[in-house]
Motif scaffolding. Structure first.
Motif, short mmCIF file in Angstrom:
data_model
loop_
_atom_site.label_atom_id
_atom_site.label_comp_id
_atom_site.label_asym_id
_atom_site.label_seq_id
_atom_site.Cartn_x
_atom_site.Cartn_y
_atom_site.Cartn_z
N LEU A 79 6.42 19.19 51.65
CA LEU A 79 6.87 19.39 50.26
C LEU A 79 5.94 18.68 49.29
O LEU A 79 5.57 19.22 48.24
CB LEU A 79 8.31 18.88 50.09
N ALA A 80 5.55 17.47 49.65
CA ALA A 80 4.66 16.69 48.78
C ALA A 80 3.30 17.39 48.64
O ALA A 80 2.73 17.43 47.55
CB ALA A 80 4.47 15.29 49.36
N ASP A 81 2.82 17.96 49.73
CA ASP A 81 1.54 18.68 49.68
C ASP A 81 1.65 19.91 48.78
O ASP A 81 0.75 20.20 48.00
CB ASP A 81 1.10 19.11 51.09
N GLU A 82 2.77 20.63 48.92
CA GLU A 82 2.97 21.84 48.10
C GLU A 82 2.97 21.49 46.61
O GLU A 82 2.50 22.25 45.78
CB GLU A 82 4.31 22.50 48.46
N GLY B 92 -13.06 14.87 66.63
CA GLY B 92 -12.30 16.09 66.84
C GLY B 92 -12.66 17.14 65.81
O GLY B 92 -13.30 16.85 64.79
N ARG B 93 -12.28 18.39 66.09
CA ARG B 93 -12.57 19.49 65.18
C ARG B 93 -11.44 19.58 64.16
O ARG B 93 -10.46 20.30 64.36
CB ARG B 93 -12.72 20.79 65.97
N ILE B 94 -11.58 18.82 63.10
CA ILE B 94 -10.46 18.67 62.16
C ILE B 94 -10.89 18.78 60.70
O ILE B 94 -12.06 18.66 60.38
CB ILE B 94 -9.77 17.28 62.31
N PHE B 95 -9.92 19.00 59.85
CA PHE B 95 -10.08 18.74 58.41
C PHE B 95 -8.74 18.25 57.90
O PHE B 95 -7.69 18.59 58.45
CB PHE B 95 -10.57 19.99 57.66
N PHE B 96 -8.78 17.41 56.90
CA PHE B 96 -7.53 16.88 56.35
C PHE B 96 -6.98 17.83 55.29
O PHE B 96 -7.74 18.53 54.61
CB PHE B 96 -7.73 15.49 55.74
N ASP B 97 -5.66 17.83 55.18
CA ASP B 97 -4.96 18.65 54.21
C ASP B 97 -5.48 18.39 52.79
O ASP B 97 -5.65 19.28 51.99
CB ASP B 97 -3.46 18.28 54.27
N SER B 98 -5.66 17.13 52.48
CA SER B 98 -6.32 16.73 51.24
C SER B 98 -7.18 15.52 51.59
O SER B 98 -7.02 14.96 52.66
CB SER B 98 -5.30 16.38 50.15
#
Lengths: 106, 134
Positions: A79-82, B92-98
């Motif tokens: 929710l916080a990301d959205e 690892g093969r990653i990316f962060f959400d932000s």
């Protein structure tokens, strides 16, 4: 910046609750106005959907735009990301609200 | 040639870079390297109790990929416990959400919503911050 902080007690000596949605109290801190208040988490005993209800209440009633926690549940994170909320994760579960207020300059 | 696996999306960085065994540890033993996507699979499936389908949706990979990542992670965790090895969580093969940042002063981690690069720590205001992806 309006920050919601889950706290174990409704005073500045209380520490950050390790479970965000099941925290008994929240400190709502307005950094710009240098004010804070404690609110009771009325959803603490609900069985399902606590994170979603709590999140909606914090956003609607207090205009929270930042969550500070030791641990965030998966639903609250989503929710916080959205909503593009600012998230702050502290690494010390014994950190008191007093220390956090000091960091925030409140 | 196998198709390269897509990057796994990570919601939040791990709290620590690794673990040390207490009391005894094998001298000269290489640490077990748990990648961040393997850590995320353990977190979502075992800690959060999600199904593999739900975890796959959050990580942005297929359900069979989650199964493979999780299986590797379980073997590494078992190796670490059984052989009393150090564990490092990295890569690892990653990316962060932000984008995520860490503050050396207050030891907090914070994200940068909407891609705004912070100049200082959003909690304590110190400028001793670094990007966790670098």
């Amino acid at each position: 910046m309006i920050v919601a902080i889950p706290v174990s007690e409704n005073n500045v000596k209380g520490t950050v609750s390790t479970k965000f949605s099941r925290s008994p109290y929240f400190a709502i801190v307005n950094k710009e106005e240098k004010k804070y208040e404690f609110v009771i988490n009325n959803y603490i005993d609900e069985i399902e959907g606590v994170g979603k209800k709590l999140f909606a209440w914090l956003m609607k009633s207090y205009g929270v735009n930042t969550l500070l926690a030791y641990e965030l549940g998966i639903k609250v994170q989503q929710l916080a990301d959205e909503q593009n909320l600012q998230l702050i994760i502290i690494n010390d579960e014994s950190m008191t609200l007093e220390k956090i207020l000091q960091y925030l300059g409140v | 040639m196998p198709k390269p696996r897509v990057l796994s999306k990570i919601q939040m960085p791990p709290r620590v870079k690794g673990f040390n065994p207490m009391g005894y540890y094998r001298k000269n033993a290489e640490p077990v390297k748990l990648s961040i996507d393997e850590y995320e699979a353990i977190r979502l499936l075992d800690y959060e109790g999600l199904t593999q389908k739900q975890a796959a949706s959050i990580m942005g990979v297929s359900r069979p990929s989650v199964t493979r990542i999780y299986q590797k992670a379980r073997v590494k965790m078992a190796t670490m416990i059984t052989e009393a090895r150090q564990l490092s969580i990295e890569g690892g093969r990653i990316f962060f959400d932000s984008s995520w940042f860490c503050c050396e002063n207050c030891d907090s981690k914070f994200n940068a919503p909407l891609g705004k690069q912070p100049e200082c720590c959003v909690l304590c205001g110190a400028n001793t911050i670094y990007n966790l992806e670098e």
